[in-house]
Each structure stands twice: as structure tokens, then as C-alpha cells.
Design a protein around this motif. Structure first.
Motif, PDB file in Angstrom:
ATOM      1  N   GLU A   1      36.187  23.157  37.043  1.00  0.00           N
ATOM      2  CA  GLU A   1      36.227  21.507  37.909  1.00  0.00           C
ATOM      3  C   GLU A   1      35.898  21.974  39.370  1.00  0.00           C
ATOM      4  OE1 GLU A   1      40.592  21.198  36.364  1.00  0.00           O
ATOM      5  OE2 GLU A   1      39.964  21.294  34.400  1.00  0.00           O
ATOM      6  N   SER A   2      37.174  21.530  40.039  1.00  0.00           N
ATOM      7  CA  SER A   2      36.624  20.981  41.490  1.00  0.00           C
ATOM      8  C   SER A   2      37.095  22.410  42.453  1.00  0.00           C
ATOM      9  CB  SER A   2      37.006  19.645  42.007  1.00  0.00           C
ATOM     10  OG  SER A   2      38.593  19.529  42.090  1.00  0.00           O
ATOM     11  N   VAL A   3      37.720  23.043  42.355  1.00  0.00           N
ATOM     12  CA  VAL A   3      38.708  24.818  42.672  1.00  0.00           C
ATOM     13  C   VAL A   3      37.558  25.644  42.101  1.00  0.00           C
ATOM     14  CG1 VAL A   3      40.250  25.339  43.377  1.00  0.00           C
ATOM     15  CG2 VAL A   3      40.641  22.685  43.303  1.00  0.00           C
ATOM     16  N   GLY A   4      37.594  26.124  40.830  1.00  0.00           N
ATOM     17  CA  GLY A   4      37.344  27.294  40.913  1.00  0.00           C
ATOM     18  C   GLY A   4      38.991  27.868  40.385  1.00  0.00           C
ATOM     19  N   ILE A   5      38.537  28.933  39.564  1.00  0.00           N
ATOM     20  CA  ILE A   5      39.908  30.001  38.773  1.00  0.00           C
ATOM     21  C   ILE A   5      39.266  31.427  39.924  1.00  0.00           C
ATOM     22  CG2 ILE A   5      41.129  31.488  37.474  1.00  0.00           C
ATOM     23  CD1 ILE A   5      39.278  30.063  35.607  1.00  0.00           C
ATOM     24  N   TYR A   6      40.564  31.290  41.105  1.00  0.00           N
ATOM     25  CA  TYR A   6      40.940  32.475  41.627  1.00  0.00           C
ATOM     26  C   TYR A   6      41.416  33.970  41.112  1.00  0.00           C
ATOM     27  CZ  TYR A   6      39.405  29.679  46.249  1.00  0.00           C
ATOM     28  OH  TYR A   6      38.369  29.171  46.487  1.00  0.00           O
ATOM     29  N   ARG A   7      41.063  35.156  41.288  1.00  0.00           N
ATOM     30  CA  ARG A   7      41.413  36.333  41.330  1.00  0.00           C
ATOM     31  C   ARG A   7      40.845  37.256  41.975  1.00  0.00           C
ATOM     32  NH1 ARG A   7      39.455  36.345  35.073  1.00  0.00           N
ATOM     33  NH2 ARG A   7      37.497  35.767  35.610  1.00  0.00           N
ATOM     34  N   SER A   8      41.965  38.087  41.885  1.00  0.00           N
ATOM     35  CA  SER A   8      42.060  39.020  43.265  1.00  0.00           C
ATOM     36  C   SER A   8      40.854  40.522  42.036  1.00  0.00           C
ATOM     37  CB  SER A   8      43.159  39.667  43.337  1.00  0.00           C
ATOM     38  OG  SER A   8      43.946  38.975  43.726  1.00  0.00           O
ATOM     39  N   PHE A   9      40.787  40.708  43.174  1.00  0.00           N
ATOM     40  CA  PHE A   9      39.621  42.561  42.814  1.00  0.00           C
ATOM     41  C   PHE A   9      39.548  43.767  44.022  1.00  0.00           C
ATOM     42  CE2 PHE A   9      37.612  38.541  40.651  1.00  0.00           C
ATOM     43  CZ  PHE A   9      37.763  38.553  39.277  1.00  0.00           C
ATOM     44  N   TRP A  10      38.681  43.936  43.864  1.00  0.00           N
ATOM     45  CA  TRP A  10      39.217  45.927  44.729  1.00  0.00           C
ATOM     46  C   TRP A  10      37.575  46.556  44.780  1.00  0.00           C
ATOM     47  CZ3 TRP A  10      39.170  50.750  43.602  1.00  0.00           C
ATOM     48  CH2 TRP A  10      39.129  51.660  42.414  1.00  0.00           C
ATOM     49  N   ALA A  11      37.508  47.019  46.206  1.00  0.00           N
ATOM     50  CA  ALA A  11      36.615  47.665  45.877  1.00  0.00           C
ATOM     51  C   ALA A  11      37.311  48.927  47.150  1.00  0.00           C
ATOM     52  CB  ALA A  11      35.984  47.085  46.703  1.00  0.00           C
ATOM     53  N   LEU A  12      36.440  50.027  46.935  1.00  0.00           N
ATOM     54  CA  LEU A  12      36.580  51.110  48.309  1.00  0.00           C
ATOM     55  C   LEU A  12      35.511  51.167  49.115  1.00  0.00           C
ATOM     56  CD1 LEU A  12      38.570  53.345  48.087  1.00  0.00           C
ATOM     57  CD2 LEU A  12      37.369  54.911  46.818  1.00  0.00           C
ATOM     58  N   LEU A  13      35.484  51.812  50.304  1.00  0.00           N
ATOM     59  CA  LEU A  13      34.300  51.179  51.484  1.00  0.00           C
ATOM     60  C   LEU A  13      34.102  52.929  52.029  1.00  0.00           C
ATOM     61  CD1 LEU A  13      35.557  47.658  53.245  1.00  0.00           C
ATOM     62  CD2 LEU A  13      33.804  48.782  50.841  1.00  0.00           C
ATOM     63  N   ASP A  14      33.024  53.093  52.307  1.00  0.00           N
ATOM     64  CA  ASP A  14      33.345  54.545  52.979  1.00  0.00           C
ATOM     65  C   ASP A  14      34.380  54.642  54.488  1.00  0.00           C
ATOM     66  OD1 ASP A  14      31.515  57.582  53.098  1.00  0.00           O
ATOM     67  OD2 ASP A  14      31.548  56.567  55.203  1.00  0.00           O
TER      68      ASP A  14
END
Length: 370
Positions: free
Chosen positions: A285-298
Motif C-alpha cells: 500500500e502507500s506506507v509499507g510494513i516497517y519492521r526492526s532488524f539488527w547489525a554489528l559493526l567493527d
């Protein structure tokens, strides 16, 4: 583990809103959401909640009205109904002209809400320390605070919205509660500038997410897809920023949410590296489905991505949480937008905006990030 709504539109006392200086027409809270998040020196937690305050009846006669800050107080600007598109409840588009021009159905200001050390209870709502527009480059509101404590100073980035520009501004505090506006730090549309919670090589580091209308194609054998992505910038003083040449976190083929990605929480330093939670959007639709993910940086070179989890969401919108306030929902798609992360020993306390409507507090075991 805790996972609940901690602050909702019904918890806001609009009699104490800064908009009362000029706006006598009835208003309501469209959303109390997307809070900056930090731990204060006294051990309590602080949410800096975005309050999107809207007119109950924006349409009068043949015009729809937008709220605007001025140095003398708040005023209402009329726009002829025949010249606007009001499909999106959060904004209306003004037809005609050479560019896409929007006006907002609400004006946002920031409300500090103090929680107990676990994030389970509200201890105080600091209306006397609310942050509202204070300059012409903020005349349509101050939005989406992100807070990082670096040394003895709390740094808070915000989005400032106006007809002049759509920019990123910086506030600083010596106690985490009382903030001073330092001014504009990024002079372009960037919804997700977030400072790392610590220096890297003696310099401030930040996530950024510049927006544009055009993106160029990757080669067919690239693991990435074109679209908004998370970049990095560095600064000697948190005021003057230079983008890194190295790209950051980009949408990837095979991800469940590659339509758009952007920062969420302040990166915090762990034994394994810089941990951050970010948002990914799946088209719908117009907004989209927002979800949370994660990452690890040096830890020494955050442009090196050590690990990224972008297929299985860490957090998703939960209709059971918003069921008691379902009558206030206005978005057609599920949205969770995680905006703050605090270490609490064997777990993390994270805060999110749920449905662009309320604040959600969640305890996440550190085992999830192993």
C-alpha cells in the motif's frame, strides 16, 4: 520479559501543550511515538516522545488548515480544498506547481517522559522541559529525536521541518533532561541521523540516511538493490560533518524488507562491536510494513559490517498491543519503528514507535544477538 505500550495519545495533557500559545481551536494527539531514548545519571530512563498534534476540524469552509510556528505564537494557514490531495491522513499534497509540495495535518513537538530504571513505569512527564519549534527552519515542527550519551554530554538529533528546508538539527544536554538547540548540522533531508554512543578514533561518528528521488542501478551480480540506505559520517565536534567514502548498510537482494532501510537506535559498543537496530520496509500500500532488524559493526572501523540480520525481523508490529487504542489507528499497514537501545545487564531495553501512534517498551535478551 516486558513487551507493552508504555505511553499513548491518551497520556498527553494537551492543556499543557505549547500550541496553546496561539491555537484555541480543538486539537488531538495524532500520535505519541518514535521517542529518543537514554539513561539518565540517576539511573532512570528517559523517552523524548514525538507528539504530533493535529486540529480536530482542519477543514473550515473551502479551506484546510495547517499549523505553523511563528516567533509571536502559533497560527493557522489556510489552503484551498480545490488545490489539495488529502488521501494521506498525515499530510496533504498541494496540487499544481513545478514540485511535489506537502503540508502537514499536525505539528510535532517533543515531550520528555521519565521512566523507572526498568522502563516499566512512568515516573514523570516533564511538560516544563518540552522542546518546541524555536526558529523559522522549524516552523512546521520538531520530529523524531535520537539520543546518544557520549562522555558527560547527551547529544540529541532531531528533524526540523519548514518551508525553508527539511534539515537535521542538534540539541545538547549536560543532564539528559534539559536540552539546548545548537542549530542545523545537516542541510538536506535526512530522517535518521543518529550519533554512535562513543567516539571512534577520537571522532564523533553518525549514521545518516539521505533521501532523494533517483537511485541508480547496481550490476546484475551485486548483492544489493537500489534505494535509501544507511551511510556514515564523522565529525571532530558533532557540529561539522563529513560523509565517509565507504558505503554503509544497503538494501540487499533476498531481504524481506528491502524497499527502504534506515537507522533506528543509537549504535552502542559491545564486546563484539557496535550494535544497532535499524528499520526495514516491505512494500505494501502507500506506507509499507516497517519492521526492526539488527547489525554489528567493527569497533575500530564501523564501515566494516561484521554481521547483518535482515531476513528475520527482531521486532514486528503487534496488533494485540494496540487493540485497546485501535479506534485511534490511522495507518493501513503494520509499523514498528525502534528508536532507542539501553544496556540493562543480561538484556537490552528498547523503545519503539508502534503504528506511528504510541511508544512501545520491550526487553530483549542478549542471547538474541549472539
Amino acid at each position: 520479559m516486558i513487551d507493552k505500550l508504555i505511553f499513548t495519545p491518551d497520556d498527553v495533557d494537551l492543556a499543557r501543550s505549547p500550541l496553546r500559545r496561539g491555537i484555541t481551536e480543538p486539537t488531538y494527539v495524532l500520535g505519541a511515538f518514535n521517542p529518543g531514548f537514554t539513561r539518565l545519571a540517576n539511573g532512570n530512563l528517559l523517552m523524548m516522545v514525538r507528539i504530533a498534534e493535529a486540529l480536530v476540524d482542519p477543514v473550515r469552509g473551502d479551506s484546510v488548515h495547517a499549523i505553523r510556528w511563528t516567533a509571536a505564537g502559533y497560527v493557522l494557514d489556510p489552503h484551498p480544498l480545490a488545490q489539495v490531495d488529502m488521501t494521506d491522513p498525515r499530510q496533504f499534497q498541494i496540487r499544481g506547481g513545478n514540485h511535489r509540495v506537502l503540508a502537514l495535518t499536525s505539528l510535532s513537538w517533543l515531550l520528555p517522559v521519565e521512566l523507572d530504571p526498568t522502563g516499566e513505569r512512568i515516573l514523570a512527564v516533564h511538560y516544563d522541559r518540552a522542546i518546541e519549534p524555536a526558529a523559522s527552519y522549524q516552523d512546521y515542527g520538531v520530529e523524531d529525536a535520537r539520543i546518544s550519551r557520549i562522555g558527560d554530554t547527551w547529544y540529541m538529533t532531531t528533524c526540523s521541518v519548514s518551508a525553508e528546508r527539511h534539515c537535521t538539527t542538534l540539541h545538547t544536554s549536560r543532564d539528559g533532561l534539559n536540552y539546548r538547540l545548537e542549530g542545523i548540522v545537516l542541510d538536506h533531508q535526512n530522517k535518521d541521523m543518529i550519533l554512535f554512543e562513543g567516539l571512534v578514533g577520537g571522532r564523533f561518528m553518525a549514521l545518516t540516511r539521505p533521501l532523494g528521488k533517483v537511485y541508480f542501478a547496481y550490476s546484475a551480480d551485486s548483492p544489493h538493490v537500489a534505494g535509501p540506505s544507511i551511510n556514515y559520517a564523522q565529525s571532530p565536534d558533532a557540529l561539522h560533518w563529513r560523509p565517509l567514502d565507504t558505503p554503509g548498510i544497503r538494501p540487499r537482494k533476498g531481504s524481506t524488507s528491502a524497499m527502504k532501510i534506515g537507522g533506528g537506535t543509537q549504535p552502542i559498543l559491545t564486546d563484539a562491536g557496535w550494535l544497532l537496530i535499524y528499520h526495514g520496509v516491505k512494500a505494501r500500500e502507500s506506507v509499507g510494513i516497517y519492521r526492526s532488524f539488527w547489525a554489528l559493526l567493527d569497533r575500530d572501523d564501523p564501515s566494516r559490517i561484521l554481521r547483518i540480520e535482515d531476513t528475520t525481523p527482531l521486532l514486528e508490529a503487534d496488533p494485540a498491543l494496540t487493540a485497546p487504542i485501535a479506534h485511534q489507528m490511522y495507518l493501513p499497514t503494520p509499523v514498528v519503528f525502534t528508536t532507542g537501545l539501553v544496556d540493562a545487564g543480561d538484556h537490552y531495553v528498547v523503545v519503539s514507535g508502534e503504528a506511528d501512534l504510541a511508544c512501545r517498551i520491550t526487553h530483549l535478551s542478549k542471547d538474541l544477538f549472539a
